[in-house]
Design an enzyme around this catalytic site. Structure first.
Site: not given
Ligand code: FAD
Length: 318
Positions: A126-127, A19, A247, A50-51, A200
């Site tokens: 996303g973060d 990545e 780290q 990444t985005y 998902k």
């Molecule tokens: P979700 O799947 O939406 O989950 C977020 C939280 O909400 C979890 O606690 C989950 O249990 C809960 N949840 C999920 N769905 C629901 C629902 N329908 N209703 C209620 N609760 C729910 N961040 C960036 O900004 N840019 C990137 O490019 C990026 N790349 C990443 C790549 C990887 C491989 C990983 C592991 C993380 C990356 N992240 C990135 C970080 C990520 O965006 C964060 O970890 C974020 O906090 C959660 O993303 P998610 O897609 O897992 O969220």
């Protein structure tokens, strides 16, 4: 080609991928090529980009007043993916995030990706912005990865926003999602997190990429739990070699993960940052060897656009 096909075509050999982060605004794309070139000999079938959501900065005016300005520090994900595909002839996987985009903007981005011949997307919430205490959805955008995933699967079924097209083009994105062997930090417990991960996959995710981890037993337990819960898609371990003593604190803080005792103790004993890097690389080489033994389909490295440590590990493994 779809990530799932790459994996299917390599049933006995663990693949290598990594990545990259888009360069900070104002830097050229050469930094991306410099981060990729040293890793190409290990034949990555795909490279993730990444985005990043917009953030806020405060600008001080001559009057002393502070102005809150919204800016994106690392733009360019879609263009970088196109450049990677054209230059290296490998698949590029853009990360798609909810934060910072309306549904219309997401739809337009997906149309661009499809026109560019991009077959895979990693769908994420996303973060949060640094200034916010938690994730705040963009008005008119999505709140969770599941919502964004629904939009991508809708387009895969020829369903676009607003208009009714009887003959709309069906995109064919292979969709990946994030998984957390040590639990997503906002989930009350593993079970809840699993339920959303399962949702998902039921909604169309075809592969999972994990958050980084340093204890392989957590990956193995996670894969076993997924299989017990009917989640049968490939689970790609995300890996990050430790490269500095800072780290020890920053990785657990940012990524909500534990570092094993033997690793943290070895780092604390190091006399220089050079030694820390050696410990981090050596630890990761052993971690990779074990992951290959347990059947990880791909070893996916979070290079942070610094290819050196990943190259050392790949030389020892591939
Ligand atoms: P979700 O799947 O939406 O989950 C977020 C939280 O909400 C979890 O606690 C989950 O249990 C809960 N949840 C999920 N769905 C629901 C629902 N329908 N209703 C209620 N609760 C729910 N961040 C960036 O900004 N840019 C990137 O490019 C990026 N790349 C990443 C790549 C990887 C491989 C990983 C592991 C993380 C990356 N992240 C990135 C970080 C990520 O965006 C964060 O970890 C974020 O906090 C959660 O993303 P998610 O897609 O897992 O969220």
């Amino acid at each position: 080609m779809k990530i799932t096909e790459h994996i299917k075509n390599s049933p006995t050999k663990t693949l290598f991928s990594f990545e990259l982060l888009p360069p900070v605004k104002g830097q050229s794309i050469q930094g991306i090529y410099d981060a990729i070139d040293p890793l190409m000999e290990f034949k990555p079938p795909f490279i993730d980009v990444t985005y990043h959501r917009e953030d806020y900065i405060y600008k001080q005016h001559d009057s002393g007043l502070l102005e809150k300005v919204s800016y994106r520090k690392r733009p360019g994900t879609v263009a970088i993916c196109a450049a990677i595909m054209s230059r290296y002839k490998v698949d590029a996987v853009p990360h798609l995030i909810c934060g910072g985009f309306t549904k219309e903007e997401t739809e337009n981005a997906l149309i661009d990706l499809q026109f560019l011949g991009i077959d895979n997307v990693l769908v994420l919430r996303g973060d949060a912005r640094h200034a916010d205490s938690g994730f705040i959805p963009t008005p008119g955008g999505h709140a969770y990865a599941t919502d964004l995933l629904q939009q991508v699967t809708n387009m895969n079924n020829g369903i676009y926003l607003h208009e009714d097209h009887d003959t709309a083009f069906k995109t064919q994105f292979c969709i990946g999602v994030a998984g957390y062997p040590e639990k997503h930090f906002e989930s009350p417990n593993m079970k809840t997190d699993f339920n959303f991960l399962k949702k998902k996959v039921e909604m169309g995710a075809e592969f999972i990429v994990t958050q980084m981890f340093f204890d392989n037993s957590k990956y193995v337990d996670f894969v076993n739990k997924c299989r017990e819960n009917g989640i049968n898609v490939p689970i790609i371990p995300g890996l990050k070699p430790i490269t500095s003593s800072k780290q020890l604190i920053s990785l657990p803080k940012i990524f909500h993960i534990d570092l094993p005792d033997d690793l943290s103790e070895a780092i604390v004993k190091c006399k220089s940052e050079k030694d820390v890097k050696e410990v981090g690389i050596e630890f990761m080489i052993q971690q990779c060897k074990e992951l290959i033994k347990v059947g990880a389909p791909v070893l996916h490295f979070y290079t942070m656009s610094n290819p050196g440590p990943t190259r050392r590990i790949a030389e020892a493994i591939f």
